[in-house]
Design a protein around this motif. Structure first.
Motif, PDB file in Angstrom:
ATOM      1  N   ASP A 123      71.933  76.300  -9.669  1.00  0.00           N
ATOM      2  CA  ASP A 123      73.239  76.114 -10.280  1.00  0.00           C
ATOM      3  C   ASP A 123      73.047  75.472 -11.643  1.00  0.00           C
ATOM      4  N   VAL A 124      73.945  75.771 -12.561  1.00  0.00           N
ATOM      5  CA  VAL A 124      73.855  75.122 -13.873  1.00  0.00           C
ATOM      6  C   VAL A 124      74.235  73.649 -13.772  1.00  0.00           C
ATOM      7  N   ARG A 125      74.989  73.294 -12.735  1.00  0.00           N
ATOM      8  CA  ARG A 125      75.345  71.892 -12.476  1.00  0.00           C
ATOM      9  C   ARG A 125      75.022  71.583 -11.020  1.00  0.00           C
ATOM     10  N   PRO A 126      73.748  71.331 -10.708  1.00  0.00           N
ATOM     11  CA  PRO A 126      73.325  71.211  -9.315  1.00  0.00           C
ATOM     12  C   PRO A 126      73.495  69.825  -8.710  1.00  0.00           C
ATOM     13  N   ASP A 127      73.959  68.849  -9.478  1.00  0.00           N
ATOM     14  CA  ASP A 127      73.947  67.462  -8.999  1.00  0.00           C
ATOM     15  C   ASP A 127      74.740  67.255  -7.717  1.00  0.00           C
ATOM     16  N   ASP A 128      75.815  68.027  -7.525  1.00  0.00           N
ATOM     17  CA  ASP A 128      76.661  67.840  -6.352  1.00  0.00           C
ATOM     18  C   ASP A 128      76.265  68.730  -5.177  1.00  0.00           C
ATOM     19  N   ALA A 129      75.188  69.471  -5.314  1.00  0.00           N
ATOM     20  CA  ALA A 129      74.790  70.388  -4.247  1.00  0.00           C
ATOM     21  C   ALA A 129      74.285  69.633  -3.026  1.00  0.00           C
TER      22      ALA A 129
END
Length: 251
Positions: free
Chosen positions: A38-44
């Motif tokens: 994901d381009v914003r993986p922090d919340d995965a």
């Protein structure tokens, strides 16, 4: 608890939110170790989260390398990442057409080709692409989006033909309008969000939006080793929108 994915490793693109998050959770419940791109993986919520831009080949290949370095294998790829687009054929300029097709279509190709060497040696290789009801039904004000998802469905069939003899199954899931953050943003921008939601629900024969968990269950079936004879299909999860033609209530 099912364990059909025990010992297998999956990648889910766009897995940090929406459909991707539901798919990731379902595969993990089935025993898979799941890496989210994901381009914003922090919340995965995953076994591994990697910042990957599927429009950049080097980023994709680095992501696949990270998965194999972490887990030693790669068996399942779920090409779920995508972006939306609204309007008729005149609504989007050439740059927007290129951007959407780059993410929704070429992104599928980039991730799949980077994964191919590892899928070829997997005993349970599967690719599942997220297409849409927009690929099989003409929806108003969705020209660019429909073109991209139609391409995904056609690409799925071509990939299935190319790789079946390598032991790689390739399928697509075709969701109807799903209750996701993207639809939430679309509704919020409408002049009358409640009326727009009611219209979206009414056009699906079962009278509601599709849930992310329902799509995830379909993806799990298509990815499962238990579905070894299923390849080259587009599985509709749309409350009957693709194939049913109901008479109006009361008629």
């Amino acid at each position: 608890m099912t364990t059909e994915f025990e010992g297998l490793v999956a990648v889910v693109t766009g897995g940090a939110s929406g459909l991707g998050a539901a798919i990731t959770a379902r595969l993990r419940r089935g025993g898979a170790r799941v890496a989210v791109f994901d381009v914003r993986p922090d919340d995965a919520d995953a076994d591994l989260a990697v910042a990957v831009d599927i429009t950049d080949d080097a980023s994709v290949r680095a992501g696949v390398d990270a998965v194999v370095a972490a887990f030693g294998r790669l068996d399942i790829v779920v090409n779920n990442a995508g972006i939306g687009a609204q309007g008729d054929i005149a609504a989007n300029d050439d740059a927007e057409w290129a951007r959407v097709l780059d993410v929704n279509v070429v992104g599928v190709a980039r991730v799949s080709r980077a994964a191919l060497p590892h899928l070829r040696v997997s005993p349970a290789a599967a690719i599942v692409n997220t297409s849409s009801i927009a690929a099989t039904a003409g929806l108003p004000q969705r020209a660019l989006y429909s073109a991209s998802k139609g391409a995904v469905l056609s690409l799925t069939r071509a990939m299935a033909a190319d790789h079946i003899r390598e032991g790689i199954r390739v399928n697509a899931v075709n969701p109807g309008t799903a209750d996701t953050p993207w639809i939430g943003r679309l509704l919020a921008s409408a002049a009358d969000p409640e009326a727009e939601r009611a219209a979206l629900e009414a056009r699906q024969p079962h009278g509601r939006l599709v849930s992310a968990d329902e799509v995830a269950e379909a993806v799990a079936y298509l990815a499962s080793p238990l579905a070894g004879s299923t390849t080259g299909i587009g599985l509709a999860v749309d409350g009957g929108m693709q194939g049913l033609r109901l008479r109006p209530i009361g008629s």
